[in-house]
Structure formats: structure tokens, C-alpha cells
Design an enzyme around this catalytic site. Structure first.
Site, short mmCIF file in Angstrom:
data_model
loop_
_atom_site.label_atom_id
_atom_site.label_comp_id
_atom_site.label_asym_id
_atom_site.label_seq_id
_atom_site.Cartn_x
_atom_site.Cartn_y
_atom_site.Cartn_z
N GLU A 91 0.83 -1.22 0.00
CA GLU A 91 0.00 0.00 0.00
C GLU A 91 0.86 1.27 0.00
O GLU A 91 0.45 2.29 -0.57
CB GLU A 91 -0.95 -0.01 1.20
CG GLU A 91 -1.93 -1.18 1.22
CD GLU A 91 -2.76 -1.30 -0.04
OE1 GLU A 91 -2.94 -0.30 -0.77
OE2 GLU A 91 -3.22 -2.42 -0.34
N HIS A 133 3.40 6.20 -5.42
CA HIS A 133 3.04 6.45 -6.82
C HIS A 133 2.15 7.69 -6.90
O HIS A 133 2.36 8.58 -7.74
CB HIS A 133 2.33 5.22 -7.39
CG HIS A 133 2.20 5.22 -8.88
ND1 HIS A 133 1.62 4.18 -9.57
CD2 HIS A 133 2.57 6.13 -9.83
CE1 HIS A 133 1.65 4.46 -10.87
NE2 HIS A 133 2.20 5.63 -11.04
#
Length: 607
Positions: free
Chosen positions: A390, A396
Site C-alpha cells: 500500500e 506512486h
């Protein structure tokens, strides 16, 4: 350890700080009102959205401002509800957001048809007049590529309502599973009572007692089976919604529409299913090896999670998990690990299980705010990997949001599982490299095989199921419980091979998969891990140049299409080669594990 108590005792640093987005509910409602006002401003300009360059720029800026605010409202309301799905106030806010967003979409349904009357060449001329419009060049190219799928305002409004109606099936599924279904209690080998629900799923199936594992799994799936007619009806409704919407938008089928939205050639999906189906031998060998290693006369699905090394039941404190993730990702540079530390320090993460908290784990985020992560940490090795996973999503999101303008700050679902899985690959490599015993290496190799089995083979099997059920619906056939269970049974027999005993409970497993309510999502786990294996391999073997290529991918957002973005990092998903390579990696890992266990006495986990 009672992790609900741990959650209550650690509220200051192990629950997320959503109030950094909206300090009070009143702030949230005020922003919702602002969105309605922005919608009215845009609607008032109907007929003049792009009659000159200045008008088009104003339209773009107003629309992006509206979308940015709606995204933030959505992230807050959905995340707020997920921490306590019985919270009536949070449920009301969530419902208001959904209703307002739908109303806005309906009111602005004229936008796309009106703008579609223009052309890409006209847009180019406007860019020469006002250079600020060049920011939207890629967006405009993608917009005009949809021309044959955009209709008149009345039809667009109808399709928006149809799409919103379709989302109700997923919400109904979640409410049924989280709030309404009462899961039974079973007795663990130590005599304690444990609820056979999703929150205890992984911990229970890692228990060394086979009879307990099967009892837990049968109780869990048996509960879904008691509601199988309702669940089949919900799933059929979701599939029909996918199919009808695709037909209404002039797509050949629902898969075509889903992949078109992400700019993915349909050959990628076909290559994935074909490549895996043609290379199932390593998975069959793995199932046979696991059966032999565990000393079982029959191997059930509930036996696929238990570690094959008896001492691998170690539990990790959350602080240990944090430290391991930081060390494993150090290869990505100090800027990366500083951001990971920031996530820990600034409460991006809601860590522990809670009463009525949503199960599973995910990462979310809105432009201009920190990303957020939901986990249900119970201290298993799998939970450590989930945290790394996660955080990959969150990084990202952070890199994209701090590099791209809002218009390109999102990234395709096709790319969404890559960064998360790269982190898992790096964590696996770090732990293997620093293991101090043969037993540790065996544990980690087994974990790596389990991840590849679950993320590559299993998700492709799910993608196969989804492809079959949608095609049946498209052919006008009803999706009855019997038909759905028969398809799922056959797929388990094909994918896992003759050494897995397929039970009636396993046949009903499709009924517990929430991702099936998001059409053609699951295949991207498999493409994601295939790309991640290739990228992580480059990073570990080439160092700095590969890291910089990878960060270029992280920063790209939607400024380029996903196939090109992944090529930046060295993964060409237009070819089946990365999928074959991932299967070969699975085969090599299995071979390494077999070598380590050749002289090891088999241990009995059937008691």
C-alpha cells in the site's frame, strides 16, 4: 494480541488524519456547496464552451477545478465511512456526495457532446492563440478519440444515470457482507472462539491445524452459500450494468469498453489468459509439492496459505514492519525513503482492525493532499508485505501529484498495481538477502511462491471467470448460482490441477470477491506483478539508471498511455514476454525451495 485494543490504545499515531483535508463536517459540506455552484457556472455557459480560445480555456479551468474538489470530497467521505461502516453520519455524507456527484454529472452531460462538435485541428488553432491551452494537448487527443462513443446531451444524461445505478450493486454487496451477514464462530485449536469472517481469513488459514483450517473456510464460505441467491442476483445485476452500458456506448462488449478507457489493447488481456493457461505446469507442480511437504492425504484450498515451515508463525510489531519497509526500499534512494517515513510520521495510515471497519487494505488520495492508506494489521508476515504494497501505491500517488498538473495526476488502473508490487518484490529480496538460516530462506521462498500464486495465477483465474460470465450475459444467458458455481469449480480444477480437492465451498468462492463489482479490474494484478518483477529485477541488477527510469514511470501519471509509461521502466506489456518471465521466476523459486527441503524431515500439520 488484541489488535482492536491496540487500535484504541494508539489513536494518536496509528489512525489516519483525515481531518487534515476537512477539519470539520461543516467544511466538507461547504465544499460540496461550492461544487454545486461551480456546476451552475459551467451549465450557464452552455452553447459557448469553446466558441473561442478564451472560452475553451475557461471551460477547461472550471471543469478541472470542479473535478479536483469532487475528488477530495469523495476521498474523505468514503475513507471516513470505511473506518466505521455503521456510522450513520458518515453514511449520510457518503450518500450526499454520491447523489450530488450524479446530479452534477447529469447537469453537465452536455459538455462532451458540445465539445465533440469541434475537432483536434480546431484545438490546435486555439493553442496558437492561447499557449496555456497546450497543457491540455494529450487530454484533447484522448477526448476526440472517444468521438464514436459520445452522444447527444439527453442520451449522455441517461447513460450517467445508468452508470450510477450500476454502482449500487457493489454498495449492496458491501453492506450485505459488512453490516448484515452474521458470520459464525468456530473453535480454534487452543480452545478459543474465532469468528469465521474476512478479517480473520488469513490468520486462520495460516494455522498449522488442517482440520481447523477447513472448518474455518467451510464456515466462511458456507455463510456466503446461505446467501448465494442474493449474491448471484447482485453480481448478475452488476454484469448486466456493464454489458448494457457498453452496448449503449457502441462498444463491442464490456471488456472492450473497460480496456478502451485505459488505452489497453484487447490483445493484452487475451495474451495474459492464453500465456498462463498454456503454462500451468509449474502451478500444478507447486500444488503437488505443497501436498507432499505438508504430509496431507488431501489438499484443500484452505491448505494453500499455511507456511510449510512450522516456525513461520512469527508475529511482527507494527514498528518492526515500518523498519523493514524502510530498509527494503532504501535501494530507491533517500528521497523515496524520506517519503515513506513521512507517511508514518504524518498519519497517512489507519493501521489496525476496528469494529465495523472495512476489511482488507487500500490506498487512496486526492490532489493537493497527502495519500491515505487503510490496513487491518494483525502482525503476520503477510501484513508486513501489505504495508509495503500500500505504501507503493501511496508513493506512486505522491510522485505523480507532485510532478503532474491535476489534469494528468491520475494514473491508469493498468499501472496502479505496479508500484505496490515493486515494493513487495524489493521487500522479498531484502529479507532473503538478510536471512540468517535455511529455515528463514524457506519461509521467504514459500511466501514468494504464495504471492505469485495469488497475484498472477489466481487473479488470471478470476479474470477468466469474469470474461466467461460477461460473455454469457452478452449472449443473453442468465447467471444463476448453479452456473456461476460450476464455472468457478471448473476453473479451479484447470488452474490448480489434479492434486487440489475442489469442494462445494470452493465452488461458491466467487460470491466473496468484491473486485468482481469493478469490471475487468482483477487482470491488472497479474499484469502488474509481471511488470513489477521485470522492473524490480532491473533495479536490483542495474542500480541508479534503472531507479531513475522507474521514477520516471512514477512521475508520468496519465501524461502518456500506460503501455508507454511502463516501457519507461523497462517492462513492455504489449508482449507476453513479461508474463512468461514471471511464470519462469515462479518455477525457479519452486526449484530453489525444493532444494532447501530435500534433506529436511517432513513435518505433519494435519493434527
Amino acid at each position: 494480541m488484541n489488535f482492536h485494543t491496540e487500535r484504541m490504545n494508539s489513536m494518536s499515531d496509528t489512525t489516519w488524519s483525515l481531518r487534515a483535508m476537512f477539519p470539520t463536517d461543516e467544511d466538507w459540506y461547504a465544499e460540496l456547496d461550492t461544487c454545486t455552484a461551480l456546476c451552475e457556472e459551467l451549465a450557464a455557459r452552455r452553447g459557448h464552451l469553446a466558441d473561442c480560445a478564451a472560452s475553451l480555456l475557461k471551460t477547461a479551468e472550471q471543469y478541472m477545478a470542479l473535478q479536483r474538489k469532487l475528488d477530495a470530497l469523495s476521498v474523505f467521505s468514503f475513507s471516513h465511512l470505511d473506518t466505521d461502516m455503521s456510522d450513520a453520519k458518515a453514511g449520510e455524507m457518503n450518500g450526499m456526495l454520491r447523489n450530488t456527484a450524479t446530479a452534477i454529472s447529469e447537469k453537465l452531460s452536455f459538455l462532451a457532446p458540445e465539445l465533440m462538435q469541434y475537432s483536434l485541428s480546431t484545438f490546435g488553432e486555439y493553442c496558437e492563440e492561447i499557449p496555456a491551452l497546450k497543457l491540455y494537448r494529450q487530454y484533447a487527443q484522448d477526448f476526440f478519440a472517444q468521438k464514436e462513443h459520445i452522444f447527444d446531451p439527453a442520451t449522455e444524461g441517461l447513460l450517467i444515470r445508468l452508470n450510477d445505478l450500476g454502482s449500487v450493486y457493489k454498495k449492496a454487496f458491501e453492506n450485505l457482507v459488512v453490516n448484515d451477514i452474521v458470520f459464525p464462530t468456530v473453535t480454534a485449536p487452543d480452545g478459543t472462539a474465532i469468528t469465521a469472517n474476512e478479517a480473520n481469513y488469513r490468520t486462520a488459514l495460516e494455522n498449522p491445524d488442517q482440520e481447523f483450517r477447513k472448518t474455518f473456510y467451510d464456515a466462511l464460505l458456507g455463510t456466503y452459500r446461505q446467501h448465494v441467491h442474493t449474491l448471484a442476483c447482485l453480481y448478475e445485476g452488476s454484469v448486466k450494468s456493464d454489458v448494457y452500458l457498453a452496448r449503449s456506448r457502441s462498444f463491442a462488449n464490456a471488456r472492450s469498453m473497460s480496456l478502451f478507457e485505459n488505452h489497453i489493447p484487447e490483445e493484452v488481456y487475451d495474451n495474459l489468459l492464453r500465456t498462463v493457461r498454456e503454462n500451468l505446469t509449474p502451478l500444478h507442480e507447486y500444488v503437488a509439492f505443497r501436498k507432499e511437504r505438508l504430509g496431507l492425504s488431501k489438499l484443500y484450498f484452505s491448505d494453500l496459505f499455511v507456511p510449510i515451515v512450522s516456525s513461520s508463525t512469527r508475529h511482527y510489531r507494527y514498528e518492526e514492519a515500518q523498519e523493514l519497509v524502510l530498509k527494503a526500499t532504501a535501494v530507491l534512494g533517500e528521497d523515496y525513503t524520506a517519503l515513506v517515513q513521512k507517511a508514518f510520521d504524518e498519519r497517512w495510515i489507519d493501521v489496525y482492525p476496528g469494529e465495523n471497519k472495512n476489511t482488507g487494505a487500500y490506498s487512496t488520495g486526492a490532489y493537493g493532499y497527502n495519500p491515505y492508506i487503510l490496513t487491518n494489521f494483525t502482525g503476520t508476515l503477510d501484513d508486513v508485505f501489505t504495508l509495503a504494497h500500500e505504501l507503493g501505491h501511496a508513493m506512486h500517488t505522491w510522485f505523480t501529484n507532485h510532478t503532474q498538473p491535476f489534469v494528468y495526476s491520475g494514473y491508469s488502473l493498468f499501472c496502479a498495481e505496479v508500484a505496490s508490487t515493486v515494493n513487495e518484490q524489493l521487500l522479498s529480496h531484502y529479507l532473503l538477502t538478510h536471512s540468517t538460516s535455511r529455515e528463514e530462506k524457506m519461509i521467504l521462498l514459500d511466501k514468494q511462491l504464495d504471492d505469485l500464486r495469488g497475484t498472477l495465477f489466481r487473479q488470471v483465474m478470476f479474470a477468466d471467470f469474469e470474461w466467461q460470465t460477461h460473455r454469457l450475459c452478452e449472449a443473453g444467458e442468465p447467471l444463476t448460482p448453479q452456473k456461476l458455481c460450476a464455472i468457478h469449480r471448473e476453473l479451479n480444477e484447470i488452474y490448480y490441477g489434479p492434486e487440489l480437492t475442489v469442494t462445494d465451498a470452493l465452488s461458491c468462492e466467487w460470491a466473496r470477491v468484491p473486485h468482481f463489482y469493478r469490471a475487468y479490474y482483477v487482470y491488472q494484478y497479474a499484469t502488474g506483478i509481471s511488470a513489477a518483477c521485470a522492473i524490480a529485477g532491473r533495479i536490483l541488477s542495474e542500480g541508479a539508471p534503472a531507479v531513475e527510469d522507474y521514477k520516471r514511470f512514477l512521475r508520468s501519471g496519465s501524461s502518456v498511455h500506460p503501455i508507454s509509461a511502463l516501457q519507461y521502466a523497462g517492462a513492455d506489456m504489449s508482449s507476453p514476454a513479461p508474463v512468461r518471465a514471471a511464470i519462469e521466476h515462479f518455477s525457479r523459486t519452486l526449484s530453489d525451495l525444493k532444494k532447501l527441503t530435500e534433506t529436511d524431515n517432513l513435518h505433519d500439520t494435519t493434527k
